[in-house]
Design an enzyme around this catalytic site. Structure first.
Site, PDB file in Angstrom:
ATOM      1  N   ARG A  42     101.018  40.716 -19.017  1.00 37.06           N
ATOM      2  CA  ARG A  42     100.181  41.176 -17.889  1.00 37.06           C
ATOM      3  C   ARG A  42      99.162  42.232 -18.319  1.00 37.06           C
ATOM      4  NH1 ARG A  42     105.006  40.214 -13.475  1.00 37.06           N
ATOM      5  NH2 ARG A  42     104.389  38.054 -13.134  1.00 37.06           N
ATOM      6  N   GLY A  74     105.409  21.597  -7.875  1.00 36.42           N
ATOM      7  CA  GLY A  74     106.052  22.186  -6.696  1.00 36.42           C
ATOM      8  C   GLY A  74     106.388  23.658  -6.862  1.00 36.42           C
ATOM      9  N   GLU A  89      99.452  34.373 -14.572  1.00 39.78           N
ATOM     10  CA  GLU A  89     100.423  35.416 -14.949  1.00 39.78           C
ATOM     11  C   GLU A  89     100.834  36.253 -13.731  1.00 39.78           C
ATOM     12  OE1 GLU A  89     101.005  33.952 -18.250  1.00 39.78           O
ATOM     13  OE2 GLU A  89     101.569  36.042 -18.556  1.00 39.78           O
ATOM     14  N   GLY A  90     100.848  35.618 -12.566  1.00 37.42           N
ATOM     15  CA  GLY A  90     101.237  36.292 -11.332  1.00 37.42           C
ATOM     16  C   GLY A  90     100.023  36.690 -10.520  1.00 37.42           C
TER      17      GLY A  90
HETATM   18  C1  LIG Z   1      92.788  28.054 -14.891  1.00 35.78           C
HETATM   19  C2  LIG Z   1      94.265  28.202 -14.741  1.00 35.78           C
HETATM   20  C3  LIG Z   1      95.030  28.418 -15.874  1.00 35.78           C
HETATM   21  C4  LIG Z   1      96.411  28.525 -15.759  1.00 35.78           C
HETATM   22  N1  LIG Z   1      97.169  28.686 -16.892  1.00 35.78           N
HETATM   23  C5  LIG Z   1      98.526  28.629 -16.796  1.00 35.78           C
HETATM   24  C6  LIG Z   1      99.336  28.607 -17.969  1.00 35.78           C
HETATM   25  O1  LIG Z   1      98.870  28.698 -19.098  1.00 35.78           O
HETATM   26  N2  LIG Z   1     100.682  28.431 -17.799  1.00 35.78           N
HETATM   27  C7  LIG Z   1     101.255  28.333 -16.568  1.00 35.78           C
HETATM   28  O2  LIG Z   1     102.465  28.171 -16.515  1.00 35.78           O
HETATM   29  N3  LIG Z   1     100.521  28.393 -15.432  1.00 35.78           N
HETATM   30  C8  LIG Z   1      99.174  28.527 -15.521  1.00 35.78           C
HETATM   31  N4  LIG Z   1      98.401  28.548 -14.386  1.00 35.78           N
HETATM   32  C9  LIG Z   1      99.049  28.493 -13.081  1.00 35.78           C
HETATM   33  C10 LIG Z   1      99.073  29.854 -12.384  1.00 35.78           C
HETATM   34  O3  LIG Z   1      99.951  30.711 -13.054  1.00 35.78           O
HETATM   35  C11 LIG Z   1      99.472  29.599 -10.921  1.00 35.78           C
HETATM   36  O4  LIG Z   1      98.356  29.000 -10.305  1.00 35.78           O
HETATM   37  C12 LIG Z   1      99.860  30.860 -10.204  1.00 35.78           C
HETATM   38  O5  LIG Z   1     101.095  31.317 -10.684  1.00 35.78           O
HETATM   39  C13 LIG Z   1      99.963  30.666  -8.686  1.00 35.78           C
HETATM   40  O6  LIG Z   1     100.763  29.580  -8.382  1.00 35.78           O
HETATM   41  P1  LIG Z   1     100.261  28.452  -7.366  1.00 35.78           P
HETATM   42  O7  LIG Z   1      98.900  28.015  -7.829  1.00 35.78           O
HETATM   43  O8  LIG Z   1     101.319  27.426  -7.257  1.00 35.78           O
HETATM   44  O9  LIG Z   1     100.054  29.183  -6.011  1.00 35.78           O
HETATM   45  P2  LIG Z   1     101.172  29.555  -4.938  1.00 35.78           P
HETATM   46  O10 LIG Z   1     102.332  30.197  -5.597  1.00 35.78           O
HETATM   47  O11 LIG Z   1     101.440  28.350  -4.094  1.00 35.78           O
HETATM   48  O12 LIG Z   1     100.414  30.640  -4.095  1.00 35.78           O
HETATM   49  C14 LIG Z   1      99.359  30.343  -3.177  1.00 35.78           C
HETATM   50  C15 LIG Z   1      98.939  31.631  -2.522  1.00 35.78           C
HETATM   51  O13 LIG Z   1     100.056  32.210  -1.803  1.00 35.78           O
HETATM   52  C16 LIG Z   1     100.309  33.528  -2.269  1.00 35.78           C
HETATM   53  N5  LIG Z   1     101.754  33.794  -2.248  1.00 35.78           N
HETATM   54  C17 LIG Z   1     102.725  33.070  -2.849  1.00 35.78           C
HETATM   55  N6  LIG Z   1     103.932  33.638  -2.653  1.00 35.78           N
HETATM   56  C18 LIG Z   1     103.710  34.756  -1.905  1.00 35.78           C
HETATM   57  C19 LIG Z   1     104.554  35.776  -1.375  1.00 35.78           C
HETATM   58  N7  LIG Z   1     105.881  35.765  -1.565  1.00 35.78           N
HETATM   59  N8  LIG Z   1     103.975  36.761  -0.655  1.00 35.78           N
HETATM   60  C20 LIG Z   1     102.623  36.793  -0.445  1.00 35.78           C
HETATM   61  N9  LIG Z   1     101.780  35.850  -0.927  1.00 35.78           N
HETATM   62  C21 LIG Z   1     102.321  34.852  -1.647  1.00 35.78           C
HETATM   63  C22 LIG Z   1      99.743  33.574  -3.664  1.00 35.78           C
HETATM   64  O14 LIG Z   1      99.455  34.875  -4.087  1.00 35.78           O
HETATM   65  C23 LIG Z   1      98.509  32.696  -3.532  1.00 35.78           C
HETATM   66  O15 LIG Z   1      97.456  33.457  -3.015  1.00 35.78           O
HETATM   67  C24 LIG Z   1      97.024  28.475 -14.478  1.00 35.78           C
HETATM   68  C25 LIG Z   1      96.230  28.312 -13.326  1.00 35.78           C
HETATM   69  C26 LIG Z   1      94.872  28.183 -13.448  1.00 35.78           C
HETATM   70  C27 LIG Z   1      94.064  27.966 -12.194  1.00 35.78           C
END
Ligand SMILES: Cc1cc2nc3c(=O)[nH]c(=O)nc-3n(C[C@H](O)[C@H](O)[C@H](O)COP(=O)(O)OP(=O)(O)OC[C@H]3O[C@@H](n4cnc5c(N)ncnc54)[C@H](O)[C@@H]3O)c2cc1C
Length: 405
Positions: free
Chosen positions: A259, A141, A382-383
């Site tokens: 980053r 979530g 990483e954002g």
């Molecule tokens: C291959 C892979 C490896 C990963 N490795 C790690 C890891 O090692 N450790 C870890 O903790 N996580 C990891 N992640 C998770 C990754 O960090 C998250 O996918 C990322 O932070 C985005 O979160 P979300 O997928 O929940 O997307 P969301 O946060 O739900 O975002 C969905 C979309 O909405 C946009 N968005 C969200 N908020 C805003 C806002 N306020 N204003 C404008 N746009 C917005 C986002 O930019 C994105 O385009 C990994 C993901 C992948 C796919």
């Protein structure tokens, strides 16, 4: 015309070695482990042992994921310093010219290692020396809104009891330790979020499943469940105090260091795509002329010039952010700028290289299509791109996270 700043002379051996490793050890196995998703790239064990050897001898200049510590002791007296952050971004870019997924799979070089190097005290740094640590922030979530994480850590005697689910943990299966973000008290908001080092094999922590992905298939991505997982209270990184002013800043400080590393991955991957594209275009009779304006050349040559300029801007931002970390200057703004620029142009360039090279670009005979898939994640984890832009806007406009969402 492009301006090309020379790399610091003292890092030339290091980057030269990293380039050789990328060319002779990573590239040859790149396609194999793209196809064999979830198979462990066993060749990396030997490579990691070599890197450990270089680190012990000092020849690696402390580069790598753990090279991000901002060390007071090795600051050049009174002067500016080209230190381990700079060495790390430069060597990581070279390695990612070879393969991003394999770089991310390198034993003892996980993003959790950077978190430990960034936040751990000296005792913890000694205790966790030599571990391989993944980084677990994201939850089903909670992604970009990392202040809302729901995983909890409750102090019980001398241990914290951790409960929650973490998803998409890079190296989550292969790493021997996980740095997990959890809240000490959900009512106290972001200030109560702390990071904890959990050793694999600790009862209550288990890998639930692995993901199938678009790119970086050589890298394992795991879901990890914590159920009454007890860790010694000394494994909380940094201070256990909940300081409403600085609490989250402690954990977030990791990002200022990681980053630029992700920016370096994007720069390395895009450089690989551009180098090969230039070669393929030259074979087809399209040669870029650096002495003539772009608009007087073929559309393909003009596009290469534009991509080179974008890539160089990303590279300079990456170097600036890392250099500022070496010199203990606050670099949140610059780290986000580097990640935003490199993540975006990395994806654009690798995809455009596929386009410019046509069928050759799209086919699996070359690695161009793979690099286009691999680079996308560098604009997400990483954002994301949007989150970096939000952070940059807040910093430039002087607005808080409550004022600009
Ligand atoms: C291959 C892979 C490896 C990963 N490795 C790690 C890891 O090692 N450790 C870890 O903790 N996580 C990891 N992640 C998770 C990754 O960090 C998250 O996918 C990322 O932070 C985005 O979160 P979300 O997928 O929940 O997307 P969301 O946060 O739900 O975002 C969905 C979309 O909405 C946009 N968005 C969200 N908020 C805003 C806002 N306020 N204003 C404008 N746009 C917005 C986002 O930019 C994105 O385009 C990994 C993901 C992948 C796919």
């Amino acid at each position: 015309m492009s301006i090309w700043l020379d790399d610091p002379r003292k890092f030339r051996t290091l980057t030269g070695q990293a380039h050789q490793v990328a060319m002779n050890m990573l590239r040859p196995i790149s396609r194999t482990y793209d196809r064999a998703e979830h198979a462990y790239p066993k060749e990396l064990d030997m490579l990691a042992a070599m890197i450990d050897g270089l680190a012990e001898s000092g020849a690696s200049e402390g580069a790598g994921a753990a090279g991000v510590r901002r060390d007071d002791t090795d600051q050049d007296a009174g002067g500016v310093k080209n230190g381990t952050n700079l060495a790390s971004v430069m060597s990581i870019a070279e390695m990612c010219w070879g393969d991003v997924g394999l770089l991310l799979s390198m034993p003892r070089q996980g993003l959790g290692n950077s978190a430990i190097a960034s936040v751990a005290d000296d005792e913890q740094l000694r205790r966790f020396e030599g571990v391989w640590a993944g980084m677990a922030i994201t939850e089903p979530g909670t992604g970009s809104d990392s202040a809302n994480i729901t995983t909890t850590a409750v102090l019980d005697g001398d241990e914290y009891v951790i409960n929650g689910e973490k998803i998409y943990v890079t190296s989550g299966d292969r790493a021997d330790h996980i740095v997990v973000w959890a809240t000490l008290d959900r009512d106290l908001g972001r200030a109560a979020i702390k990071s904890f080092v959990v050793a694999k094999g600790t009862p209550g922590m288990r890998v639930d499943r692995l993901e199938h992905k678009l790119g970086i298939r050589a890298s394992d991505t795991a879901t990890i469940i914590f159920e009454d997982c007890r860790v010694p209270k000394e494994n909380l990184l940094g201070s256990p105090e909940i300081d409403p002013k600085g609490g989250f800043a402690g954990a977030m400080a990791t990002f200022d260091n990681t980053r630029p590393l992700v920016a370096a991955m994007a720069v390395g991957c895009a450089t690989a795509a551009l180098d090969l594209t230039r070669e393929l275009l030259a074979g087809a009779g399209v040669v870029v002329d650096y002495d003539r304006p772009a608009h007087l050349q073929s559309a393909a040559a003009a596009k290469v010039l534009q991509m080179e300029a974008d890539l160089e801007a990303a590279r300079l931002l990456m170097l600036q952010a890392a250099w500022m970390a070496d010199n203990r200057k606050p670099n949140s703004l610059e780290a986000s700028m580097a990640k935003a620029k490199a993540g975006r142009v990395g994806s654009d360039i690798t995809l455009c290289c596929v386009e410019l090279c046509g069928t050759v670009g799209y086919s699996e005979n070359e690695l161009l299509e793979k690099w286009a898939r691999d680079s996308k994640i560098l604009d997400i984890f990483e954002g994301t791109q949007q989150i970096q832009q939000l952070i940059i806007a807040r910093r430039v406009l002087g607005l808080s996270s409550a004022e600009l969402k």
